[in-house]
Write an enzyme that holds these catalytic residues in place. Structure first.
Site, mmCIF file in Angstrom:
data_model
loop_
_atom_site.group_PDB
_atom_site.id
_atom_site.type_symbol
_atom_site.label_atom_id
_atom_site.label_comp_id
_atom_site.label_asym_id
_atom_site.label_seq_id
_atom_site.Cartn_x
_atom_site.Cartn_y
_atom_site.Cartn_z
ATOM 1 N N ASP A 147 0.809 -1.211 0.000
ATOM 2 C CA ASP A 147 0.000 0.000 0.000
ATOM 3 C C ASP A 147 0.847 1.267 0.000
ATOM 4 O O ASP A 147 0.601 2.191 -0.784
ATOM 5 C CB ASP A 147 -0.912 -0.023 1.231
ATOM 6 C CG ASP A 147 -1.629 1.283 1.474
ATOM 7 O OD1 ASP A 147 -2.798 1.403 1.061
ATOM 8 O OD2 ASP A 147 -1.041 2.197 2.095
ATOM 9 N N VAL A 179 -5.050 2.656 0.100
ATOM 10 C CA VAL A 179 -5.072 2.012 -1.219
ATOM 11 C C VAL A 179 -5.517 0.557 -1.083
ATOM 12 O O VAL A 179 -6.328 0.058 -1.878
ATOM 13 C CB VAL A 179 -3.702 2.112 -1.913
ATOM 14 C CG1 VAL A 179 -3.723 1.375 -3.256
ATOM 15 C CG2 VAL A 179 -3.313 3.578 -2.119
ATOM 16 N N ASP A 180 -5.003 -0.146 -0.070
ATOM 17 C CA ASP A 180 -5.444 -1.521 0.173
ATOM 18 C C ASP A 180 -6.949 -1.574 0.421
ATOM 19 O O ASP A 180 -7.663 -2.416 -0.142
ATOM 20 C CB ASP A 180 -4.727 -2.094 1.400
ATOM 21 C CG ASP A 180 -3.399 -2.748 1.052
ATOM 22 O OD1 ASP A 180 -3.168 -3.056 -0.127
ATOM 23 O OD2 ASP A 180 -2.590 -2.949 1.972
ATOM 24 N N ILE A 181 -7.432 -0.700 1.289
ATOM 25 C CA ILE A 181 -8.853 -0.719 1.633
ATOM 26 C C ILE A 181 -9.711 -0.370 0.422
ATOM 27 O O ILE A 181 -10.723 -1.024 0.149
ATOM 28 C CB ILE A 181 -9.124 0.240 2.807
ATOM 29 C CG1 ILE A 181 -8.468 -0.305 4.081
ATOM 30 C CG2 ILE A 181 -10.617 0.436 3.021
ATOM 31 C CD1 ILE A 181 -8.468 0.673 5.233
ATOM 32 N N GLY A 184 -9.843 -3.276 -1.874
ATOM 33 C CA GLY A 184 -10.801 -4.257 -1.389
ATOM 34 C C GLY A 184 -12.231 -3.877 -1.705
ATOM 35 O O GLY A 184 -13.060 -4.738 -2.054
#
Length: 389
Positions: A147, A179-181, A184
């Site tokens: 991320d 960015v990860d969230i 997802g």
């Protein structure tokens, strides 16, 4: 109820860390049977990402807080798919699954007979989701990435942080792995769309979701500002690039966020501040003027606001219909009356760890029937899942 919307969907989750598990947790919260596949003896990397850790009642096991944020409502099995037995077991599971989510580097699973083409032969309507840093092809496809890398590479950090020339100037990452969230969440939406499409066509899909793509997309208005103007947006600290005043101010006893959305609200703010002439000042008369003269406006308002307590401004702003909000610590967040009313804090009972605090999925509203099963122990459901017909 949305918490049962996917109760006929089975998901094989080969992902780890955050982007993939955040996606599959969404699916689990919506009722899907999510089977998390972990490597024997190692498990998801985030099981060890701490402190802080929850301690089991007998003191023999720990569970990282990080792992609990994105793995509730799932079942965990341990399989080593680098071995023939593990590959065969996964092949059998794929026949019973509607969705597969993985986040290995491009080409990794193909080496073990677990790529999309191989598994499509076993389950033609499979929705196969590949979450990678850079996508399935292109000059960087084989590179790993986290991320933080994409917050910088995708542009987010270029316009986040204190402006040049001010104390503490420099780029700044977001306080969460945004960015990860976001990846997802994009993956969740794409899966739901693919499942809906499958009902019409009978066909599955291979979804190629890249963190870099998401990082570029979530520049949102800042990205649009650049594309229209051709100029890189500078770092503006807590200020909004397109609205003013729309930032953090310090009252006599603490900070709060002031969010003025239009010229009419600014005029009301000036009245509240006891300076109606401010609204007619040519530097501040329109929002465009205020954005151009943001520094001067901040200096004027800062002095006025600093002379009174936060409660004074809160009452006046609410009466005037101007949005404001405190800068809360997380202790204040979970004690907030509206957060409590919305039942955002939930607990899941675990036989070894007791009550585990979790945050309710906002998609489900206040549905009291929504499942809230604790994050699984590593391999907790291996016999159960592999023994199912």
């Amino acid at each position: 109820m949305l918490s049962r919307a996917l109760d006929n969907i089975r998901v094989l989750d080969l992902s780890r860390i955050l982007a993939g598990p955040w996606c599959t947790q969404n699916l689990a919260d919506l009722g899907a049977d999510v089977i998390k596949v972990e490597r024997p003896g190692q498990g998801d990397d985030t099981r060890k990402w701490g402190p802080p850790y929850l301690q089991s009642r007998d003191g023999e096991e720990t569970l990282s807080a990080y792992f609990t944020c994105c793995n509730r409502n799932k079942r965990s099995i341990c399989l080593d798919f680098s071995q023939a037995d593990g590959q065969r077991a996964l092949h059998e599971l794929v026949r019973t699954c509607d969705v597969l989510v993985e986040n290995y580097k491009s080409g990794t699973l193909e080496r073990y007979g677990l790529g999309y083409d191989s598994l499509k032969a076993l389950r033609p309507d499979l929705v196969y989701v590949s979450i990678t840093g850079y996508g399935q092809d292109g000059p960087r496809a084989a590179q790993p990435g986290y991320d933080y890398i994409f917050q910088g590479m995708g542009g987010l950090m270029s316009h986040t942080g204190v402006a040049d020339g001010e104390l503490g100037a420099g780029p700044l990452r977001a306080g969460i792995p945004v960015v990860d969230i976001s990846t997802g969440m994009y993956a969740t939406s794409a899966i739901l769309a693919a499942l809906l499409q499958r009902t019409r066509t009978g066909q599955g899909a291979h979804l190629d979701i890249a963190l870099l793509d998401v990082a570029v997309a979530i520049n949102a208005n800042q990205g649009a500002n650049f594309l229209v103007s051709g100029r890189n947006p500078g770092r503006s600290g807590n200020a909004h690039p397109n609205l003013a005043p729309y930032e953090v101010f310090k009252a006599r006893d603490g900070y709060f966020i002031l969010a003025v959305g239009n010229d009419n609200q600014f005029a009301k703010l000036c009245t509240l501040c006891g300076d109606t002439d401010l609204a007619r000042d040519p530097r501040f008369a329109t929002n465009a003027d205020r954005v151009q003269n943001m520094g001067a406006l901040r200096e004027v308002l800062g002095k006025i606001i600093a002379a009174q307590d936060r409660a004074h401004w809160a009452g006046g702003l609410e009466s005037a219909g101007i949005a404001w909000g405190p800068v809360n610590g997380l202790d204040e967040v979970f004690a907030d009356e509206q957060v409590r009313h919305r039942a955002m804090l939930r607990h899941a009972s675990h036989p070894r760890f007791g009550d585990i605090p979790l945050v309710r999925n906002p998609m489900l509203g206040r549905d009291s029937t929504a499942p809230m099963r604790p994050p699984p122990l590593m391999g907790e459901h291996t016999r159960e899942v592999l023994g199912e017909p």
